[in-house]
Design an enzyme around this catalytic site. Structure first.
Site, short mmCIF file in Angstrom:
data_model
loop_
_atom_site.label_atom_id
_atom_site.label_comp_id
_atom_site.label_asym_id
_atom_site.label_seq_id
_atom_site.Cartn_x
_atom_site.Cartn_y
_atom_site.Cartn_z
N SER A 228 0.81 -1.22 0.00
CA SER A 228 0.00 0.00 0.00
C SER A 228 0.84 1.27 0.00
O SER A 228 0.33 2.33 -0.33
CB SER A 228 -0.93 0.01 1.21
N LYS A 283 0.64 4.55 6.84
CA LYS A 283 0.13 5.38 5.76
C LYS A 283 0.73 6.78 5.88
O LYS A 283 1.46 7.09 6.82
CB LYS A 283 -1.41 5.50 5.82
#
Length: 453
Positions: A228, A283
């Protein structure tokens, strides 16, 4: 020539002989000795052990070996610190036999044979230890030992000291004096002295305590399990996370010592996934409290202002654990706040709508996105597609750099010490895009901060 003249001449001859036999020491070799044997070698051995005991991705081993591997995989930094300490202890016990040792340790006496350096140093330590015990536990020694026993201890210690200073040096007499003094101290003062095993155990326990204190308050290691955050972080990257960046956390709670250090835009941070706090996610922070966040084809829009970006070029990577094994798309440099970073937009992914939002960041939370914009389960997708932020209490820390990268093909040395934040680097095997990346970095726009929400 008188008798006194003969004695003086003999003592002078002996002193010259002693000085002549004293080893010459090199400062450069002394530094090399300490750097190699007590810095480089323990670090290399500890890293090799951690790497050897870390199981391959997806492999499960049962039994004692499986338990050890699970501990190493979960806590590589504390295990590495403990292994480093154990190797330090082992090397220290053989410090006089290591190459270049004569340049590192203070000269004892020029006429002390090499094989007696260890016993001679032990004799020094014994004298210091005995004097410390007699001074620190003076009342207890007087209470528990008779005057004759105390006198005998002091006599044996003095005899040992005399043998250490005797000229010429008598090996047999020195060893006999050392044996007597060591035995007397062990018998009479043994209740107050620490055994060598106890000292080693205390050193290892202290290393364990320091390791877990560092993990709880300062730094922790994490492994990147998914793609990701490609191209910033690759699958198999092991990173260090600074847990002090947003205020030190109180272990086993969601509280912090102070909370005046909130995340900034573009920070790459590790946090507990709000829907399943037992899972850790990593993230990039995009929106702060009070911001309105939208996304058009994966490009973020904050408070109506689209984050500026610059296309670097086409790039692709393989992910054999994904339904789509070959991912082809475009690399962009994105400019947000003080940071510039790479993002990837996959042409094949159709899971994301063209337009997403608006989402509104609540007080005490930030909204995050993965750099692999079309292959990231981030704030845009949480809570059944409604979206959600990361509460400050869930934040673990800010990512620092890659300290190890292990892929299916082995260790990727090109990833060593790759920064997670700061100046971006193109992914492995994409160096042909370096000129375009440099051009994008030189073309950084003047305005990189969104308007207030």
């Amino acid at each position: 020539m008188t008798t006194d003249d003969v004695q003086v001449a003999a003592e002078a001859t002996e002193a010259v002989a002693v000085d002549a036999s004293a080893p010459k020491r090199s400062r450069l070799l002394r530094y090399l000795y300490w750097a190699v044997w007590f810095v480089a070698v323990p670090i290399v051995l500890a890293c090799i052990m951690v790497w050897t005991l870390t199981p391959p991705s997806g492999a499960e081993v049962n039994g004692v070996l499986g338990w050890i591997q699970s501990v190493v995989r979960a806590q590589p930094v504390p295990v590495g610190i403990v292994l480093f300490t154990a190797f330090e202890i082992a090397l220290w016990s053989a410090r006089h036999q290591l190459p270049l040792a004569r340049h590192a340790h203070a000269p004892l006496r020029g006429d002390v044979p090499q094989h007696l350096r260890g016993p001679f140093e032990r004799a020094r330590s014994l004298l210091d230890e005995a004097e410390m015990i007699l001074a620190r536990h003076d009342k207890a020694v007087v209470r528990d030992l008779t005057a004759k026993e105390r006198e005998r201890i002091r006599g044996d210690l003095e005899a040992l000291r005399e043998q250490m200073e005797r000229v010429p040096f008598d090996q047999d007499a020195f060893m006999a004096a050392l044996t007597r003094a060591d035995g007397e101290v062990d018998v009479r003062l043994g209740r107050w002295r620490k055994s060598e095993v106890r000292e080693y155990v205390e050193a290892i326990l202290m290393a364990v305590a320091v390791a877990f204190a560092l993990r709880a308050f300062v730094i922790e290691a994490f492994k990147i399990p998914s793609g990701s955050m490609i191209p910033t972080l690759m699958v198999g990257d092991h990173i260090f996370v600074n847990k002090f960046s947003y205020g030190p956390a109180i272990p086993y709670t969601n509280a912090r010592v102070w909370t005046t250090m909130p995340p900034h835009r573009a920070d790459v941070m590790v946090f507990a996934f709000p829907e399943h706090p037992e899972q850790d996610f990593i993230k990039r922070v995009i929106a702060l409290p009070g911001d309105k966040l939208e996304a058009r084809n994966g490009h973020p829009i904050i408070n109506g202002w689209e984050v500026p970006s610059c296309r670097v070029g086409s790039w692709s990577y393989s992910d054999y654990d994904s339904p789509i094994t070959r991912h082809e798309g475009d690399l962009y440099v994105e400019y947000l706040g003080d940071e510039s970073y790479l993002t990837f937009y996959d042409h094949a992914s159709g899971a994301f709508p063209e337009f997403q939002g608006p989402y509104f960041a609540k007080p005490g939370e930030v909204w995050v996105m993965g750099d692999n914009r079309n292959n990231s389960h981030d704030s845009r997708m949480w809570f059944g597609g409604q979206g959600g932020g990361v509460p400050y209490a869930n934040i673990r820390g800010r990512a620092l750099f890659v300290w190890l990268s292990v892929s299916d093909n082995g260790i990727d040395w090109s990833r060593e010490f790759a920064p997670v934040m700061g100046r971006p680097r193109v992914p492995p095997a994409a160096h042909a895009l370096d000129p375009q990346l440099e051009q994008c970095l030189k073309s950084r726009p003047a305005v990189t901060n969104p308007p207030q929400g």
